[in-house]
Design an enzyme around this catalytic site. Structure first.
Site, PDB file in Angstrom:
ATOM      1  N   GLY A 198     -31.316 -20.780 -29.848  1.00 15.02           N
ATOM      2  CA  GLY A 198     -31.664 -20.311 -28.472  1.00 15.02           C
ATOM      3  C   GLY A 198     -30.778 -19.435 -27.680  1.00 15.02           C
ATOM      4  O   GLY A 198     -29.739 -19.024 -28.360  1.00 15.02           O
ATOM      5  N   ALA A 199     -30.822 -19.355 -26.318  1.00 15.69           N
ATOM      6  CA  ALA A 199     -29.963 -18.589 -25.540  1.00 15.69           C
ATOM      7  C   ALA A 199     -28.666 -18.986 -25.349  1.00 15.69           C
ATOM      8  O   ALA A 199     -27.708 -18.259 -26.102  1.00 15.69           O
ATOM      9  CB  ALA A 199     -30.585 -18.630 -24.010  1.00 15.69           C
ATOM     10  N   ALA A 200     -28.335 -20.318 -25.435  1.00 10.97           N
ATOM     11  CA  ALA A 200     -27.238 -20.958 -25.524  1.00 10.97           C
ATOM     12  C   ALA A 200     -26.228 -20.597 -26.855  1.00 10.97           C
ATOM     13  O   ALA A 200     -25.207 -20.246 -26.947  1.00 10.97           O
ATOM     14  CB  ALA A 200     -26.934 -22.331 -24.885  1.00 10.97           C
ATOM     15  N   ASN A 260     -28.366 -32.056 -23.172  1.00 10.76           N
ATOM     16  CA  ASN A 260     -28.498 -33.018 -21.908  1.00 10.76           C
ATOM     17  C   ASN A 260     -29.668 -33.320 -21.230  1.00 10.76           C
ATOM     18  O   ASN A 260     -30.478 -32.475 -21.335  1.00 10.76           O
ATOM     19  CB  ASN A 260     -27.332 -31.966 -20.891  1.00 10.76           C
ATOM     20  CG  ASN A 260     -26.376 -32.815 -20.173  1.00 10.76           C
ATOM     21  OD1 ASN A 260     -26.515 -34.100 -20.231  1.00 10.76           O
ATOM     22  ND2 ASN A 260     -25.490 -32.136 -19.457  1.00 10.76           N
ATOM     23  N   GLU A 315     -30.059 -17.275 -14.263  1.00 10.16           N
ATOM     24  CA  GLU A 315     -29.851 -18.879 -14.370  1.00 10.16           C
ATOM     25  C   GLU A 315     -31.248 -19.388 -14.798  1.00 10.16           C
ATOM     26  O   GLU A 315     -32.490 -19.037 -14.321  1.00 10.16           O
ATOM     27  CB  GLU A 315     -29.554 -19.178 -13.037  1.00 10.16           C
ATOM     28  CG  GLU A 315     -28.937 -20.815 -13.177  1.00 10.16           C
ATOM     29  CD  GLU A 315     -27.884 -21.004 -13.823  1.00 10.16           C
ATOM     30  OE1 GLU A 315     -27.601 -22.355 -14.097  1.00 10.16           O
ATOM     31  OE2 GLU A 315     -27.027 -20.009 -13.685  1.00 10.16           O
ATOM     32  N   ASP A 316     -31.267 -20.267 -15.812  1.00  9.38           N
ATOM     33  CA  ASP A 316     -32.424 -21.063 -16.172  1.00  9.38           C
ATOM     34  C   ASP A 316     -33.692 -20.111 -16.358  1.00  9.38           C
ATOM     35  O   ASP A 316     -34.612 -20.295 -15.986  1.00  9.38           O
ATOM     36  CB  ASP A 316     -32.643 -22.138 -15.269  1.00  9.38           C
ATOM     37  CG  ASP A 316     -31.750 -22.892 -14.963  1.00  9.38           C
ATOM     38  OD1 ASP A 316     -30.842 -23.015 -15.826  1.00  9.38           O
ATOM     39  OD2 ASP A 316     -31.566 -23.835 -13.899  1.00  9.38           O
ATOM     40  N   ASP A 329     -26.348 -19.673 -18.577  1.00  9.50           N
ATOM     41  CA  ASP A 329     -26.886 -20.502 -19.722  1.00  9.50           C
ATOM     42  C   ASP A 329     -26.175 -20.152 -21.104  1.00  9.50           C
ATOM     43  O   ASP A 329     -25.970 -20.882 -21.843  1.00  9.50           O
ATOM     44  CB  ASP A 329     -28.268 -20.722 -19.587  1.00  9.50           C
ATOM     45  CG  ASP A 329     -28.962 -21.116 -18.491  1.00  9.50           C
ATOM     46  OD1 ASP A 329     -28.492 -22.091 -17.772  1.00  9.50           O
ATOM     47  OD2 ASP A 329     -30.049 -20.440 -18.090  1.00  9.50           O
ATOM     48  N   ASN A 351     -20.200 -25.605 -17.533  1.00 12.23           N
ATOM     49  CA  ASN A 351     -20.184 -24.334 -17.376  1.00 12.23           C
ATOM     50  C   ASN A 351     -19.354 -24.088 -15.903  1.00 12.23           C
ATOM     51  O   ASN A 351     -18.898 -22.857 -15.508  1.00 12.23           O
ATOM     52  CB  ASN A 351     -21.653 -23.833 -17.087  1.00 12.23           C
ATOM     53  CG  ASN A 351     -22.389 -23.593 -18.385  1.00 12.23           C
ATOM     54  OD1 ASN A 351     -21.806 -24.220 -19.407  1.00 12.23           O
ATOM     55  ND2 ASN A 351     -23.305 -22.940 -18.471  1.00 12.23           N
ATOM     56  N   LYS A 393     -26.109 -24.168  -7.225  1.00 16.82           N
ATOM     57  CA  LYS A 393     -25.237 -23.135  -7.880  1.00 16.82           C
ATOM     58  C   LYS A 393     -24.313 -22.326  -7.043  1.00 16.82           C
ATOM     59  O   LYS A 393     -23.224 -22.251  -7.314  1.00 16.82           O
ATOM     60  CB  LYS A 393     -26.163 -22.376  -8.964  1.00 16.82           C
ATOM     61  CG  LYS A 393     -25.445 -21.502  -9.808  1.00 16.82           C
ATOM     62  CD  LYS A 393     -24.984 -22.368 -11.242  1.00 16.82           C
ATOM     63  CE  LYS A 393     -24.577 -21.661 -12.286  1.00 16.82           C
ATOM     64  NZ  LYS A 393     -24.470 -22.301 -13.447  1.00 16.82           N
ATOM     65  N   TYR A 413     -22.461  -5.046  15.597  1.00 15.72           N
ATOM     66  CA  TYR A 413     -23.940  -4.624  15.602  1.00 15.72           C
ATOM     67  C   TYR A 413     -23.874  -3.288  16.305  1.00 15.72           C
ATOM     68  O   TYR A 413     -22.924  -2.390  16.558  1.00 15.72           O
ATOM     69  CB  TYR A 413     -24.927  -5.367  16.401  1.00 15.72           C
ATOM     70  CG  TYR A 413     -26.181  -5.077  15.939  1.00 15.72           C
ATOM     71  CD1 TYR A 413     -26.753  -4.893  14.371  1.00 15.72           C
ATOM     72  CD2 TYR A 413     -27.364  -5.049  16.757  1.00 15.72           C
ATOM     73  CE1 TYR A 413     -27.874  -4.437  14.065  1.00 15.72           C
ATOM     74  CE2 TYR A 413     -28.638  -4.828  16.172  1.00 15.72           C
ATOM     75  CZ  TYR A 413     -28.804  -4.502  15.162  1.00 15.72           C
ATOM     76  OH  TYR A 413     -30.076  -4.381  14.529  1.00 15.72           O
TER      77      TYR A 413
END
Length: 480
Positions: free
Chosen positions: A273-275, A365, A213-214, A239, A395, A171, A116
């Site tokens: 969708g996204a995946a 899932n 994520e998500d 995802d 993943n 995660k 510091y």
């Protein structure tokens, strides 16, 4: 959320019981749990006396209601007293699952002066002179932000930022364990695209990568695209891209098992969708030609009314025969089915109608598009997203190694060549001698899969960076 009927370690409980030191009570405990449908995983004596024993019995249940059934059954055993019940998953999450730590001990004034003030001022001045030194001299070098708004969490849906935090912590723990990366969960109390983008841009100086994520579709597409335009660090939506990488790796090996080529395979996908969109794009880049995509309204095709921009792209790049109709109508004769959609879409007759040597990836899932046991009656290779069947599309095989490679390359972005390199590395982690219908993809605990992915990604990223910035190819910036 529907839970699996088989006992799972996710619903593991430890029951502290008091039983007589003599007699058959101890042996009755295991029998009672098994009759109640549970699985005993441990039985330990916590304390022993002349007349009584304290037993810690650990078992797996199917869900919380089933756990209550098991405890009630144990309480009815003669001379057995239930003292305490602990949910092991909740205990593991008490206070969170991650923490920070210092890399150097703070033992005296000298250490304080260097870590510091006043010594840290010299580091600040070095970064003022060259912003890139932040990668070399701060935690930025090894840091990834795990960003979520809680709008599409696992199989739980839109549960918001507070409830999403345990998932983002998990995660971050995976990043550290499998990639030695310091990841930080950033859950945002907004689902407004503009606010999310501005917030991530504002905090980005402290990170060398962003893992989205998500976040629900279609907002996730716009968020990712805008962040990639504005940031000079890799932006990765797990995802989408993590799923796509592992699907491609598994499909390459599955096709090898049945003796087919990706370029010749007829592929039917459920889920746009996204995946699903990310999987589609990676498959097309890897050489797939004949792909038909279905969503809740059936086949995606150019003349279908009401297509949003992402579906229009899908329609323009797939369905070379111009098919229409339902999933069941276009699946017959297909070599591959890939589901990233919803439970129980297919029956045995649908898989039976596919081509010989059919491959089924049922990845919804926790409940897949078809029961894997039923799919196996007719398909040559079956994969799911679940850990209780062979060939889990997980993943975790991708994102730790991908980010490790990107950070080591000090990459400023992420391209398709990186994703293809990661997929090849994962697929190559299964040797030709090991490859079979029940082993097309390695475990996340495979001894070197993450190292192989990181090395392949670093090489691909550095090659891409050198081609875009040839003047920097030999500047030595990756040293140290």
């Amino acid at each position: 959320m529907k839970t699996p009927t088989a006992p799972s370690i996710s619903y593991s409980i430890t029951i502290r019981l008091e039983v007589p030191s003599g007699g058959s009570a101890v042996s009755d405990l295991t029998t009672t749990v098994e009759r109640a449908g549970g699985v005993v995983t441990a039985l330990d004596v916590a304390a022993s006396g002349a007349d009584a024993l304290r037993i810690d019995l650990t078992c797996a249940a199917s869900d919380t209601d089933h756990a209550d059934v098991i405890v009630t059954a144990l309480a009815t055993v003669e001379d057995v007293s239930v003292i305490k019940v602990s949910d092991r998953t909740f205990l593991m999450h008490l206070g969170g699952v991650i923490e920070t730590a210092t890399k150097h001990p703070l033992r005296n004034r000298d250490d304080l002066s260097m870590i510091y003030t006043p010594g840290v001022a010299r580091i600040c001045e070095a970064i003022v002179a060259d912003k890139e030194d932040a990668r070399r001299l701060t935690v930025k070098r090894n840091s990834v932000a795990v960003v979520s708004d809680g709008s599409a969490v696992l199989g739980l849906g839109n549960i918001g930022p507070y409830a999403a935090l345990p998932v983002m912590e998990g995660k971050a723990a995976l990043f550290k364990n499998f990639g030695d990366i310091d990841a930080w969960p950033l859950v945002l109390d907004t689902q407004d695209v503009d606010q999310i983008v501005e917030t991530v841009v504002a905090v980005a100086p402290g990170f060398a990568g962003i893992n989205l994520e998500d976040i629900s579709a279609p907002r996730c597409f716009e968020i990712e695209a805008r962040l990639r335009e504005r940031l000079d660090i890799p932006v990765f939506h797990d995802d989408q891209h993590g799923t796509a990488v592992v699907v491609l790796a598994a499909l390459r090996n599955a096709l090898a098992v049945v003796g087919k080529e990706l370029s010749q395979a007829r592929i039917v996908m459920a889920g746009a969708g996204a995946a699903g969109t990310a999987v589609l794009k990676v498959l097309l880049h890897a050489g797939a030609v004949d792909v038909v995509v279905c969503d809740v309204q059936g086949v995606v095709y150019s003349a279908r009314e009401g297509l949003d921009p992402s579906l229009q792209w899908t329609a323009d790049h797939t369905n070379i025969e111009g098919l229409t109709g339902t999933l069941q109508e276009v699946l017959p004769g297909a070599d591959v089915f890939i589901g990233v959609s919803a439970p129980n879409l297919l029956g045995a007759e649908d898989v039976e109608a596919m081509a010989d040597g059919a491959i089924v990836f049922a990845l919804a899932n926790p409940v897949p598009e078809i029961d894997p046991a039923i799919a196996r009656r007719h398909a040559a290779v079956v994969a799911t997203g679940r850990s209780d069947y062979p060939n889990q599309i997980n993943n975790v095989l991708a994102f730790p190694g991908i980010f490790r490679g990107l950070l080591d390359a000090q990459s400023h972005g992420i391209g398709t060549e990186v994703l293809l390199a990661a997929a090849e590395a994962i697929a190559g982690s299964v040797s030709r001698e090991e490859l079979n219908a029940n082993y097309i993809i390695p475990s996340v605990f495979h001894h070197d899969v993450h190292v192989r992915v990181a090395a392949a990604v670093r090489a691909a990223a550095e090659k891409a960076d050198a081609s875009e910035h040839p003047e920097d190819a030999d500047d030595g910036r990756h040293e140290g």
